[in-house]
Design an enzyme around this catalytic site. Structure first.
Site, PDB file in Angstrom:
ATOM      1  N   ASN A   1     -51.571  46.575   7.896  1.00  0.00           N
ATOM      2  CA  ASN A   1     -50.786  46.876   8.969  1.00  0.00           C
ATOM      3  C   ASN A   1     -51.269  47.605  10.195  1.00  0.00           C
ATOM      4  O   ASN A   1     -50.915  47.209  11.249  1.00  0.00           O
ATOM      5  CB  ASN A   1     -49.458  47.527   8.709  1.00  0.00           C
TER       6      ASN A   1
ATOM      7  N   HIS B   1     -41.873  50.125   5.017  1.00  0.00           N
ATOM      8  CA  HIS B   1     -41.663  50.259   3.496  1.00  0.00           C
ATOM      9  C   HIS B   1     -41.258  48.578   3.207  1.00  0.00           C
ATOM     10  O   HIS B   1     -40.569  48.269   3.732  1.00  0.00           O
ATOM     11  CB  HIS B   1     -40.161  51.199   3.041  1.00  0.00           C
TER      12      HIS B   1
HETATM   13  C1  GRF Z   1     -47.357  47.768   2.894  1.00  0.00           C
HETATM   14  O1  GRF Z   1     -46.724  46.833   1.950  1.00  0.00           O
HETATM   15  C2  GRF Z   1     -46.183  49.046   3.417  1.00  0.00           C
HETATM   16  O2  GRF Z   1     -45.071  48.330   3.724  1.00  0.00           O
HETATM   17  C3  GRF Z   1     -46.579  49.818   2.102  1.00  0.00           C
HETATM   18  O3  GRF Z   1     -47.677  49.890   1.991  1.00  0.00           O
HETATM   19  C4  GRF Z   1     -48.534  48.759   2.066  1.00  0.00           C
HETATM   20  C5  GRF Z   1     -49.691  48.731   3.067  1.00  0.00           C
HETATM   21  O4  GRF Z   1     -50.432  47.826   3.152  1.00  0.00           O
HETATM   22  N1  GRF Z   1     -46.046  51.207   2.902  1.00  0.00           N
HETATM   23  P1  GRF Z   1     -51.748  47.737   4.250  1.00  0.00           P
HETATM   24  O5  GRF Z   1     -52.434  48.769   3.822  1.00  0.00           O
HETATM   25  O6  GRF Z   1     -51.050  47.738   5.623  1.00  0.00           O
HETATM   26  O7  GRF Z   1     -52.274  46.541   4.039  1.00  0.00           O
END
Ligand code: GRF
Length: 216
Positions: free
Chosen positions: A14, A113
């Site tokens: 993300n 989330h």
């Molecule tokens: C994502 O699925 C987010 O929604 C959750 O943790 C995960 C993190 O993934 N809170 P990344 O580290 O951004 O790849």
């Protein structure tokens, strides 16, 4: 230029989506901000390498090393505030924050989330969704409140659940949507088109319409 600090604990996909949006030339996906720091609660995670490769300042505030939740949150708050952020984004940050920390960042602390909240808060949201037999699943960006995954909802993205889905296949489709939804929400927040007002999200009509993403 507005300033964003990203908090993470692992993979950092993300963060990568936000970095791509920061550099995007097309207005539709661009975010009017600089990601000024990525702060991790764990050392040596892939997310830190992604940040460093993009020239973003990195820092580790180790949760394991802290004497208490309060001590960890105080150290984290000091690290964040050195970067004077307009917005703090929890992107895979696996710590529950104290009420004082949440209050300090009221209106400028958001989380992503992997479920359509208020369904399936907490861990293993994809497993929870499959066990419940829902036909539509997705992800939510919300303001952080004192209740875990319980703050006011900013934006959501949804996908159909397929008969063939496993936890992994569902997680992968939702993750793609996370990468679309998060920059949209961050942009609306930074432009002041969406804000928190007395515990409720207030949005301009056009921005509001963009905060629901449906994929088929
Ligand atoms: C994502 O699925 C987010 O929604 C959750 O943790 C995960 C993190 O993934 N809170 P990344 O580290 O951004 O790849």
């Amino acid at each position: 230029m507005k300033r964003v600090v990203v908090l993470l604990s692992g993979r950092g996909s993300n963060l990568q989506a936000l970095l791509a949006a920061e550099r995007a030339e097309r207005w539709a996906t661009a975010i009017p901000a600089r990601i000024v720091a990525a702060i991790s609660s764990k050392p040596q995670v892939p997310g830190l390498a992604i940040a460093a490769a993009a020239g973003v300042a990195t820092e580790v505030v180790e949760s394991q090393a802290a004497a208490s939740r309060e001590a960890f949150d105080a150290a984290l708050l000091a690290a964040i505030d050195r970067h004077a952020p307009d917005l703090v984004v929890l992107a895979g940050f696996n710590r529950v924050l104290t009420d004082g920390f949440v209050a300090h960042y009221a209106g400028r602390l958001v989380n992503i989330h992997p479920s359509l909240l208020p369904s399936f808060p907490g861990l293993a949201s994809h497993r929870q969704a499959l066990a419940a037999g829902v036909r539509v699943h997705g992800c939510t960006v919300h303001f952080v409140s004192a209740t875990v995954d319980g703050g006011a909802i900013i934006g959501q993205a949804a996908v159909p659940v397929l008969a063939s889905d496993t936890e992994e296949s569902l997680a992968a489709r939702v993750l793609e949507l996370e990468h679309r939804l998060l920059p949209i929400c961050v942009r609306s927040l930074l432009e002041g088109r969406v804000r928190l007002d007395g515990g409720r999200v207030v949005a301009e009509q056009e921005a509001f319409d963009q905060l629901a993403v449906l994929a088929v």
